[in-house]
Design a protein around this motif. Structure first.
Motif, PDB file in Angstrom:
ATOM      1  N   THR A 176      37.067  -8.558  41.665  1.00  0.00           N
ATOM      2  CA  THR A 176      35.676  -8.371  41.740  1.00  0.00           C
ATOM      3  C   THR A 176      35.485  -9.406  43.161  1.00  0.00           C
ATOM      4  O   THR A 176      34.911  -8.887  44.210  1.00  0.00           O
ATOM      5  N   ILE A 177      36.527  -9.748  44.120  1.00  0.00           N
ATOM      6  CA  ILE A 177      36.807 -10.649  45.599  1.00  0.00           C
ATOM      7  C   ILE A 177      36.822  -8.758  46.073  1.00  0.00           C
ATOM      8  O   ILE A 177      36.008  -8.235  47.258  1.00  0.00           O
ATOM      9  N   ALA A 186      33.503  -7.660  46.841  1.00  0.00           N
ATOM     10  CA  ALA A 186      32.219  -7.800  46.993  1.00  0.00           C
ATOM     11  C   ALA A 186      32.788  -8.662  48.911  1.00  0.00           C
ATOM     12  O   ALA A 186      31.576  -7.663  49.669  1.00  0.00           O
ATOM     13  N   LYS A 187      33.743  -7.631  48.870  1.00  0.00           N
ATOM     14  CA  LYS A 187      34.542  -7.012  50.603  1.00  0.00           C
ATOM     15  C   LYS A 187      33.791  -6.080  51.107  1.00  0.00           C
ATOM     16  O   LYS A 187      33.413  -6.248  51.754  1.00  0.00           O
ATOM     17  N   LEU A 209      33.888 -14.226  53.379  1.00  0.00           N
ATOM     18  CA  LEU A 209      33.969 -14.330  51.962  1.00  0.00           C
ATOM     19  C   LEU A 209      35.039 -16.270  51.843  1.00  0.00           C
ATOM     20  O   LEU A 209      34.468 -17.180  51.165  1.00  0.00           O
ATOM     21  N   SER A 254      33.037 -19.870  50.867  1.00  0.00           N
ATOM     22  CA  SER A 254      34.290 -20.851  50.390  1.00  0.00           C
ATOM     23  C   SER A 254      34.261 -22.540  50.746  1.00  0.00           C
ATOM     24  O   SER A 254      33.689 -23.154  50.288  1.00  0.00           O
ATOM     25  N   TYR A 265      36.665 -16.951  44.015  1.00  0.00           N
ATOM     26  CA  TYR A 265      36.423 -15.902  43.431  1.00  0.00           C
ATOM     27  C   TYR A 265      34.632 -15.911  42.885  1.00  0.00           C
ATOM     28  O   TYR A 265      34.284 -15.235  42.859  1.00  0.00           O
ATOM     29  N   ALA A 315      32.656 -14.345  45.408  1.00  0.00           N
ATOM     30  CA  ALA A 315      32.778 -12.920  44.970  1.00  0.00           C
ATOM     31  C   ALA A 315      31.876 -12.804  44.263  1.00  0.00           C
ATOM     32  O   ALA A 315      30.403 -11.833  43.884  1.00  0.00           O
TER      33      ALA A 315
END
Length: 235
Positions: free
Chosen positions: A184-185, A188-189, A207, A211, A219, A222
């Motif tokens: 998932t991260i 998102a990246k 990110l 956070s 997480y 993301a």
């Protein structure tokens, strides 16, 4: 010790080793196999279940049971915060109820258990303890006096081996969760890199700053980005 029970000890060790080496892909299947094996190999057991008690609020859940009766008993233990399975988990002990009709340690639980189920005898064994929860493996019978000393000894050994299986299941769940978080991260990246023309390090820094500023786990940040970019049902 009889030859029959000595063979049972060996078979229980073999079952635990087989389960540890070939765990099913999900915990529910593995736990169901575990408790059915308990019923199949421990004399006197007609039903089995696992009781998990939250350390925070003493809430009781039943992640696996061979029948509805163990779930009914766990619901009673949730209601009264008393009972052999509850205490086996919380106090890290083993408890034996020879006959619920004569039991005096948990009066509220016993009264309702006799009304709502046919169960008369119980053997409960502490299964695991973690920072967040404690658990017990429980055996039940409709007959009073179903669990003699050798049955209880077998149950204790089975619970010890089952604790190893439980630990392996939890490590597997944590590993799969870590992989899912990493994926998932990574998604998102990739979205940030494409949208804002930055490299991977800069995308991760963005990110991380989001956070920190929002006080939300990286997480979860993301996941929000990925879900917002792909609304439910959209392709």
């Amino acid at each position: 010790m009889s030859t029959e029970n000595n063979n049972a000890y060996k078979r229980i060790a073999e079952l635990a080793r087989e389960m540890s080496e070939h765990l099913p892909s999900n915990s529910a299947t593995a736990l169901n196999e575990l408790i059915h094996n308990a019923v199949d190999h421990i004399p006197g057991a007609r039903y089995a279940g696992i009781t998990v008690v939250s350390r925070q609020d003493k809430g009781v859940v039943t992640p696996a049971a061979t029948d509805e009766y163990p779930r009914v008993l766990d619901a009673l233990q949730q209601k009264y915060h008393q009972g052999p399975c509850f205490d086996a988990a919380v106090e890290h002990e083993s408890y034996h109820v020879n006959d619920l009709m004569d039991e005096t340690r948990w009066p509220l639980f016993c009264t309702d258990a006799l009304v709502q189920t046919p169960i008369r005898s119980i053997a409960a064994f502490q299964l695991f303890t973690t920072r967040d929860a404690v658990g017990a493996l429980n055996l039940y019978s409709d007959d009073p006096g179903a669990f003699d000393q050798e049955s209880r000894d077998l149950g204790y050994i089975f619970a010890a081996h089952a604790a190893t299986v439980w630990g392996a299941l939890q490590r597997g769940e944590q590993f799969r969760s870590a992989l899912a978080s990493r994926d998932t991260i990574g998604q998102a990246k990739g979205m940030i890199m494409e949208r804002y023309s930055v490299n991977a390090i800069q995308a991760f820094d963005l990110l991380r700053k989001l956070s920190q500023e929002s006080n939300i786990r990286l997480y979860e940040i993301a996941l929000q980005l990925v879900e917002n970019d792909h609304p439910s049902g959209a392709r």
